[in-house]
Motif scaffolding. Structure first.
Motif, PDB file in Angstrom:
ATOM      1  N   ASN A  27      50.477  35.175  35.892  1.00  0.00           N
ATOM      2  CA  ASN A  27      49.317  36.046  35.747  1.00  0.00           C
ATOM      3  C   ASN A  27      49.466  36.837  34.445  1.00  0.00           C
ATOM      4  O   ASN A  27      50.090  37.883  34.413  1.00  0.00           O
ATOM      5  CB  ASN A  27      49.226  36.986  36.953  1.00  0.00           C
ATOM      6  CG  ASN A  27      47.989  37.841  36.947  1.00  0.00           C
ATOM      7  OD1 ASN A  27      47.136  37.718  36.088  1.00  0.00           O
ATOM      8  ND2 ASN A  27      47.899  38.718  37.928  1.00  0.00           N
ATOM      9  N   ALA A  30      46.265  40.108  34.131  1.00  0.00           N
ATOM     10  CA  ALA A  30      46.136  41.215  35.088  1.00  0.00           C
ATOM     11  C   ALA A  30      45.117  40.967  36.197  1.00  0.00           C
ATOM     12  O   ALA A  30      44.366  41.853  36.571  1.00  0.00           O
ATOM     13  CB  ALA A  30      45.838  42.523  34.367  1.00  0.00           C
ATOM     14  N   SER A  32      43.940  40.690  39.972  1.00  0.00           N
ATOM     15  CA  SER A  32      44.368  41.372  41.194  1.00  0.00           C
ATOM     16  C   SER A  32      44.659  40.370  42.305  1.00  0.00           C
ATOM     17  O   SER A  32      43.971  39.360  42.448  1.00  0.00           O
ATOM     18  CB  SER A  32      43.284  42.336  41.677  1.00  0.00           C
ATOM     19  OG  SER A  32      43.136  43.393  40.777  1.00  0.00           O
ATOM     20  N   THR A  38      46.473  44.603  44.161  1.00  0.00           N
ATOM     21  CA  THR A  38      47.268  45.038  43.019  1.00  0.00           C
ATOM     22  C   THR A  38      47.573  43.810  42.165  1.00  0.00           C
ATOM     23  O   THR A  38      47.512  42.679  42.643  1.00  0.00           O
ATOM     24  CB  THR A  38      48.584  45.722  43.441  1.00  0.00           C
ATOM     25  OG1 THR A  38      49.383  44.791  44.164  1.00  0.00           O
ATOM     26  CG2 THR A  38      48.325  46.964  44.277  1.00  0.00           C
ATOM     27  N   GLN A  39      47.912  44.047  40.907  1.00  0.00           N
ATOM     28  CA  GLN A  39      48.214  42.937  40.009  1.00  0.00           C
ATOM     29  C   GLN A  39      49.436  42.179  40.519  1.00  0.00           C
ATOM     30  O   GLN A  39      50.415  42.781  40.931  1.00  0.00           O
ATOM     31  CB  GLN A  39      48.488  43.463  38.607  1.00  0.00           C
ATOM     32  CG  GLN A  39      48.817  42.376  37.611  1.00  0.00           C
ATOM     33  CD  GLN A  39      49.065  42.931  36.214  1.00  0.00           C
ATOM     34  OE1 GLN A  39      48.564  43.983  35.864  1.00  0.00           O
ATOM     35  NE2 GLN A  39      49.850  42.220  35.437  1.00  0.00           N
ATOM     36  N   HIS A  75      55.166  39.687  43.594  1.00  0.00           N
ATOM     37  CA  HIS A  75      55.107  41.005  42.989  1.00  0.00           C
ATOM     38  C   HIS A  75      56.551  41.426  42.722  1.00  0.00           C
ATOM     39  O   HIS A  75      57.330  41.581  43.666  1.00  0.00           O
ATOM     40  CB  HIS A  75      54.455  42.026  43.930  1.00  0.00           C
ATOM     41  CG  HIS A  75      53.054  41.665  44.344  1.00  0.00           C
ATOM     42  ND1 HIS A  75      51.959  42.020  43.610  1.00  0.00           N
ATOM     43  CD2 HIS A  75      52.586  40.983  45.422  1.00  0.00           C
ATOM     44  CE1 HIS A  75      50.857  41.590  44.223  1.00  0.00           C
ATOM     45  NE2 HIS A  75      51.210  40.937  45.311  1.00  0.00           N
TER      46      HIS A  75
END
Length: 79
Positions: A27, A30, A32, A38-39, A75
């Motif tokens: 990614n 950015a 979501s 959230t990113q 993440h």
């Protein structure tokens, strides 16, 4: 969570790795995460069932499915 449109999602991401089991997209713009808003860092598309992932770092994960494939949004955990 709404249905994940995999084609639309990967059109915005950068391909990083592909093998028989998984495809990984980074990614870089950015986008979501559809699960938590959230990113996310990477999208992993599992092409085989079952699939094994060897993670080299500790990550938070969000999961879903699209087009019959498991999809994992990674993440990075902040230190």
């Amino acid at each position: 969570m709404d249905e994940i449109d995999l084609d639309e999602l990967v059109a915005s991401l950068t391909p990083r790795e592909e093998n028989q089991t998984i495809t990984v997209y980074q990614n870089t713009v950015a986008v979501s995460c559809p699960a938590c808003d959230t990113q996310f860092d990477d999208l992993v598309v599992c092409k085989e069932n079952p699939a094994s992932l060897n993670l080299s770092k500790q990550l938070d994960l969000c999961v879903g499915s699209a087009d019959g494939h498991a999809v994992i949004f990674t993440h990075k955990q902040l230190a």
